[in-house]
Each structure stands twice: as structure tokens, then as C-alpha cells.
Design a protein around this motif. Structure first.
Motif, PDB file in Angstrom:
ATOM      1  N   ALA A 189     -49.566 -18.647  42.863  1.00 30.05           N
ATOM      2  CA  ALA A 189     -50.106 -19.992  42.632  1.00 30.05           C
ATOM      3  C   ALA A 189     -50.645 -20.531  43.946  1.00 30.05           C
ATOM      4  N   ALA A 190     -51.456 -21.585  43.860  1.00 28.23           N
ATOM      5  CA  ALA A 190     -52.014 -22.196  45.061  1.00 28.23           C
ATOM      6  C   ALA A 190     -52.150 -23.691  44.858  1.00 28.23           C
ATOM      7  N   ARG A 191     -51.976 -24.425  45.953  1.00 24.30           N
ATOM      8  CA  ARG A 191     -52.193 -25.875  45.964  1.00 24.30           C
ATOM      9  C   ARG A 191     -53.601 -26.126  46.479  1.00 24.30           C
ATOM     10  N   ILE A 192     -54.424 -26.705  45.634  1.00 25.13           N
ATOM     11  CA  ILE A 192     -55.851 -26.822  45.912  1.00 25.13           C
ATOM     12  C   ILE A 192     -56.277 -28.274  45.759  1.00 25.13           C
ATOM     13  N   GLN A 193     -57.122 -28.745  46.682  1.00 23.25           N
ATOM     14  CA  GLN A 193     -57.630 -30.111  46.579  1.00 23.25           C
ATOM     15  C   GLN A 193     -58.658 -30.222  45.450  1.00 23.25           C
ATOM     16  N   VAL A 211     -52.674 -24.855  34.856  1.00 21.56           N
ATOM     17  CA  VAL A 211     -52.106 -25.926  35.669  1.00 21.56           C
ATOM     18  C   VAL A 211     -50.591 -25.771  35.805  1.00 21.56           C
ATOM     19  N   GLU A 212     -50.101 -25.809  37.048  1.00 19.64           N
ATOM     20  CA  GLU A 212     -48.672 -25.811  37.305  1.00 19.64           C
ATOM     21  C   GLU A 212     -48.164 -27.224  37.575  1.00 19.64           C
ATOM     22  N   SER A 213     -48.930 -28.004  38.344  1.00 17.83           N
ATOM     23  CA  SER A 213     -48.600 -29.418  38.557  1.00 17.83           C
ATOM     24  C   SER A 213     -49.825 -30.148  39.086  1.00 17.83           C
ATOM     25  N   ARG A 227     -43.533 -28.674  40.236  1.00 19.70           N
ATOM     26  CA  ARG A 227     -44.027 -27.318  39.984  1.00 19.70           C
ATOM     27  C   ARG A 227     -43.020 -26.599  39.098  1.00 19.70           C
ATOM     28  N   LEU A 228     -43.439 -26.249  37.903  1.00 23.64           N
ATOM     29  CA  LEU A 228     -42.559 -25.560  36.965  1.00 23.64           C
ATOM     30  C   LEU A 228     -43.380 -24.604  36.107  1.00 23.64           C
ATOM     31  N   PRO A 229     -42.815 -23.447  35.748  1.00 26.37           N
ATOM     32  CA  PRO A 229     -43.539 -22.538  34.849  1.00 26.37           C
ATOM     33  C   PRO A 229     -43.588 -23.054  33.420  1.00 26.37           C
ATOM     34  N   GLY A 230     -42.673 -23.964  33.091  1.00 26.14           N
ATOM     35  CA  GLY A 230     -42.626 -24.573  31.772  1.00 26.14           C
ATOM     36  C   GLY A 230     -41.519 -25.596  31.760  1.00 26.14           C
ATOM     37  N   ALA A 277     -53.873 -30.070  42.974  1.00 26.54           N
ATOM     38  CA  ALA A 277     -53.212 -29.415  41.848  1.00 26.54           C
ATOM     39  C   ALA A 277     -52.668 -28.066  42.305  1.00 26.54           C
ATOM     40  N   TRP A 278     -51.477 -27.751  41.845  1.00 25.82           N
ATOM     41  CA  TRP A 278     -50.965 -26.385  41.952  1.00 25.82           C
ATOM     42  C   TRP A 278     -51.491 -25.632  40.743  1.00 25.82           C
ATOM     43  N   MET A 279     -52.213 -24.541  40.998  1.00 28.28           N
ATOM     44  CA  MET A 279     -52.870 -23.792  39.934  1.00 28.28           C
ATOM     45  C   MET A 279     -52.327 -22.365  39.866  1.00 28.28           C
TER      46      MET A 279
END
Length: 525
Positions: free
Chosen positions: A160-164, A218-220, A234-237, A261-263
Motif C-alpha cells: 500500500a502507499a500513502r499518496i497525496q 482505498v485503504e483509508s 488503515r484497515l484491510p476491512g 489516501a492510503w491506496m
């Protein structure tokens, strides 16, 4: 890459990709009655914009420069292109903001709320539904988020990655490539749209099955609202109540500004294969696509082109339907899976052309035409042709009826509006086990000076027929302002009540993108 290429202020994409005059004339030959020469593209220095009505503090990253205001006046719908070509910039924003940090966004919203200035978030500006164009009377600010364009953190363990939110498609993929990862979200607007825009509009990507909608990746989310910053875990579900992310996915800038967003990511694919399949008619082709969608084989590409669409894209000139299939994997060869898919197509009467005997050529031809089509649309607009695209989704039990009814009724509406027959083509862009997403293209001869009104009439007819058939007003183009009547019919009223309450709580001054999703509700600053 994209940031250094000169963007067209009036039309789609890059200036150097726009169709030359002679190609515009050649395209228009398929529709009799159009002008002999294309309308010239106005020069920005020759156009008069209304004076700005705002005086933002010098400490804020805001400009009232005319070039910036002109480039942020409209999105990229047909009606936007025609108005820009006619030099109509009466609706230009009073100012354009270019935040470089989340704190800039907070300060801009605070100032706008206190000054009674409407704020319309602007990613890549590729909206084709009036999503970035304010149509009210108040002073307004276009909030260009492309300065927030970094991949801030990569978690290779969780992939996953945190992206602007302001990262354009190529910009974020360039930053993920060294990690061997990809978001794997490639809408037609990929080069000219942002992560935040995809999230705010619940965008659909190029891939036809499985994880094609941005929602699934989307993760968060981290969202700046006038009432404060919302950041989900951040959660898988999670089954902990209604999802906070779902409140902002598809909110189209009305509830807050998505800044990060964490994607969820994937390994970059190494194995690919494709084929094309010809069918004599849409009934057999639809049955084959349904079987494929319900097979669990999850092709990356499963585009069904009707005869008109196949001819328009150059994928076939024999009056056939064409199904373009593609598979890919990061882990293992995919030839076996492609063979299973083509066997299903053959079982429903399809004639398969695999790589080496035209299959790859058909897929490549379609892809080139797909990416080129917005520029073709602009070239036709310069010739006063009417060009409209609209997409929907329905369940399989209604697919044949919808296809036939839309083509017949929109064809009749086009002839009534323009006085002559037009083209009404269709392709399936995405397919699910329970239904397809048909995407219609309408091309007809317009009258110079009346193009916008004629386009509006065709759009109204399309909205009415989709509503009557119980099909969605939009599968992936968002609601914006153009689809509001259809969305109002589709949306349950109790949900509308809840949405209005959320708007009032998160944006009490009503400054964020008024008129999108729900009616504007402004209070005095």
C-alpha cells in the motif's frame, strides 16, 4: 511528464495532440451539412474575462491571473469545449488557488468561509459532467490541488502507499515504479486526472472486471472539511458501523477536500496476452460476454463493441460486433486463461483472432482509438458536430432491451433535434457477473451557434430513457451538475435527507461545490 506538457485551456489534453484543421474537415465528411472549415481556436489574450470580485490575503497561494482563471472555468464536456471555442468565459472563477500543503487547504477554506467565497475543488479538470464549473452568482475560487502530488510513504509489506490527492495518474505511477508496484487504475483520463478526483467521483478504470473501481483500492482517506480533518484508520476491512470512507467516496467536493489516501497496490504485471472475437450480432455477443463475466476468469479487458463502434474505432469494417479480450498477471503466464476465455466466446458463436492473426492488432487498434477519441470529439466540435457520450449500467436480464431501446429512442431524438439521422454506437466498458456497463456515443450534425442547446436536448432525452429503464444515470462519469436530474430520481429520499444533514454539519457555510449532488444551501458569512 504531464506537468511540463502544455495543456489545452479550451479542450482535451495536450495542445500538441489536437487535430489539425484538415483532419477536422476529413472527419466531418461523415456528416453532411457541416461547415467547410473548422471554427478557429480563440487566443486567450483576445478574450475578455469578467473582473475578479475577490481580494484574497497575500499570504494565501491564490492568483487572479486571467490565463489561470480561463483554464479553470470549465471541465472537458462537449458543452464546455463549445463554450470555450466561442470565447464565452463569463463563468470564469474569480481566482485560482494552488495549495502546496494540507495547511494551505485549511487556510484557504477558512478564508473562503469567512469571506462568503464558493470553493470548487479542481484536480486535473477532466470532468465531463459539469463537476468543476460553478453556475451560481457568488464569487468563487477554483482550488487546484495538483501541487499536492507526492507519494509520501510506501508500505511494501502490506502493499500500500500513502499518496497525496493532487497526484496526476502518470505522476503517481512514476513514483511507484521504482518499488515494482502499481495502483493499476487507468481511466481514459489517466494522464489528465488526479487520485483525489478519482476518489471524489468513484472513478472506474480501464480494466473491465474485478478491481476496476477506485472504491475497491482505498485503504483509508484523509479529508479536510470546514468542520475539521477526517482521517480513517488503515484497515484491510472493518465492520465497525457505516464506513467513514464511503461518506467521502463519490462526494464530488461537496463535503470536503481529499488531501491524502492510503491506496492498495499490486505488483506490476509481467505476463500479458490478448485476442479479439467477432460476432455476427449483439445477442450472441452479449451472451458470450455474460458467460465470461460469470466465469470467474476475470479478464483485464473485456470490451464489446457493437458494429458501429467497431467501425468507428477501426477494429472492424465488416459490420460485425467485436469483443476485445486481454489478460495479465504479475506471477504466472496467462495463455491458458486466455484460451479458456476464447473457448467460452467460441461456444457462443464467436470467431477468434488470436495474436499473430489479427487479434493483437484489433486490440491495439481499439486502444489507440480509445485514447484518441477525446481529441476527435474536439475536432468534430470545431466543425459544429454534436458529440455526446453517456454510460450506464443495468442487470443482464435488461441488457438487450436497454441496448435496443436506447439506440432507437436516442436515434429518434437526435433526428428530431438536428433534422437528420446521426450515429448512435455502443460498447460495453465494464462487465460484472450480474450486468454490463453500456457506453453510448452519439455523433450528429449540429447548427453553428446552437450546438450547446442541441447537446442539452440530446442529454435530456438520454437521461429520461435511462431513468425509465431503471438504469443508472452514470456508471463512472460522476453526477456533477449535468446529471443532477437523473441522480435525483435514482437516489432514495431518506438518503437525500442524510446527505443534506452531512453537508450542513461538515460545510455549515455551504461553500463547497454548491449545486453538486444536492441543492446549494448557503448561509451568510
Amino acid at each position: 511528464m504531464t506537468r511540463t506538457a502544455e495543456r489545452s485551456w479550451w479542450g482535451w489534453g495536450r495542445v500538441d495532440q489536437a487535430l489539425p484543421d484538415d483532419e477536422c474537415v476529413s472527419l466531418a465528411a461523415m456528416l453532411p451539412g457541416l461547415p467547410d472549415r473548422p471554427r478557429p481556436v480563440p487566443r486567450l489574450p483576445d478574450l475578455a474575462l469578467p473582473p475578479s470580485r475577490v481580494d484574497p490575503p497575500s499570504s494565501l497561494p491564490v492568483t487572479t491571473d486571467d490565463d489561470a482563471r480561463a483554464a479553470h472555468t470549465y471541465g472537458k464536456a462537449y458543452r464546455d469545449v463549445v463554450r470555450a471555442l466561442s470565447g464565452d468565459l463569463r463563468a470564469a472563477p474569480d481566482a485560482v488557488a494552488a495549495p502546496g500543503t494540507e495547511d494551505d487547504v485549511v487556510r484557504l477554506l477558512d478564508w473562503a468561509g469567512s469571506a462568503g467565497v464558493v470553493v470548487v475543488p479542481f484536480g486535473g479538470g477532466s470532468s465531463v459532467v459539469g463537476g468543476v464549473e460553478y453556475r451560481g452568482a457568488d464569487p468563487w475560487l477554483s482550488l487546484d490541488l495538483t501541487g499536492l502530488d507526492r507519494v509520501l510513504e510506501v508500505d511494501p509489506v502490506s502493499r500500500a502507499a500513502r499518496i497525496q490527492g493532487g497526484a496526476l495518474g502518470p505522476v503517481l505511477e512514476e513514483q511507484l515504479r521504482p518499488h515494482g508496484l502499481t495502483l493499476r487504475h487507468f481511466p481514459q483520463s489517466f494522464e489528465f486526472s488526479t487520485l483525489g478526483g478519482w476518489l471524489a467521483t468513484r472513478a472506474g478504470g480501464h480494466y473491465a472486471t474485478l478491481y476496476t473501481h477506485i472504491d475497491d483500492l482505498v485503504e483509508s482517506l484523509r479529508v479536510v472539511t470546514p468542520a475539521g480533518v477526517s482521517e480513517s484508520w488503515r484497515l484491510p476491512g472493518s465492520g465497525a458501523g457505516p464506513s467513514p470512507d464511503r461518506l467521502f467516496l463519490g462526494s464530488e467536493g461537496t463535503l470536503g477536500v481529499i488531501t491524502e489516501a492510503w491506496m492498495r497496490l499490486q505488483d506490476r504485471p509481467r505476463f500479458k496476452a490478448s485476442a479479439s472475437v467477432a460476432f455476427a450480432d449483439m445477442t450472441a455477443a452479449m451472451a458470450a460476454v455474460r458467460a465470461i463475466a460469470q466465469s470467474g476468469l476475470h479478464p483485464a479487458n473485456c470490451r464489446l463493441l457493437d458494429p458501429g463502434e467497431a467501425a468507428l474505432s477501426g477494429a472492424s469494417t465488416a459490420g460485425e460486433c467485436v469483443l476485445v479480450l486481454g489478460v495479465e498477471s504479475a506471477a504466472h503466464p496467462v495463455d491458458g486463461r486466455l484460451a479458456e476465455l476464447t473457448d467460452l466466446a467460441r461456444a457462443h458463436g464467436g470467431s477468434v483472432a488470436a495474436a499473430g492473426d489479427g487479434g493483437t492488432d484489433a486490440a491495439d487498434t481499439w486502444r489507440s482509438a480509445f485514447l484518441r477519441m477525446p481529441y476527435v470529439r474536439d475536432g468534430l466540435a470545431r466543425m459544429s458536430a454534436i458529440v455526446e457520450t453517456f454510460e450506464t449500467a443495468c442487470t443482464w436480464d435488461r441488457a438487450e432491451e436497454l441496448y435496443a431501446t436506447v439506440r432507437a429512442e436516442i436515434g429518434a431524438a437526435v433526428e428530431e433535434v438536428t433534422g437528420a439521422p446521426g450515429l448512435v454506437n455502443c460498447r460495453f466498458t465494464h462487465v460484472y457477473p450480474d450486468g454490463p456497463a453500456p457506453y453510448f456515443t452519439v455523433i450528429a450534425a449540429g447548427r453553428p451557434g446552437s450546438e450547446v442547446a442541441m447537446w442539452d436536448d440530446v442529454k435530456t432525452a438520454a437521461s429520461e430513457v435511462l431513468g425509465r429503464l431503471g438504469a443508472t444515470i452514470t456508471h463512472h462519469h460522476a453526477v456533477g451538475r449535468d446529471h443532477r436530474p437523473g441522480y435525483d430520481r435514482q437516489r432514495p429520499e431518506p438518503f437525500a435527507v442524510a446527505l443534506r444533514a452531512a453537508k450542513a454539519a461538515l460545510d455549515p457555510a455551504g461553500i463547497l461545490n454548491p449545486g453538486v449532488l444536492i441543492d446549494p444551501c448557503r448561509t451568510a458569512p
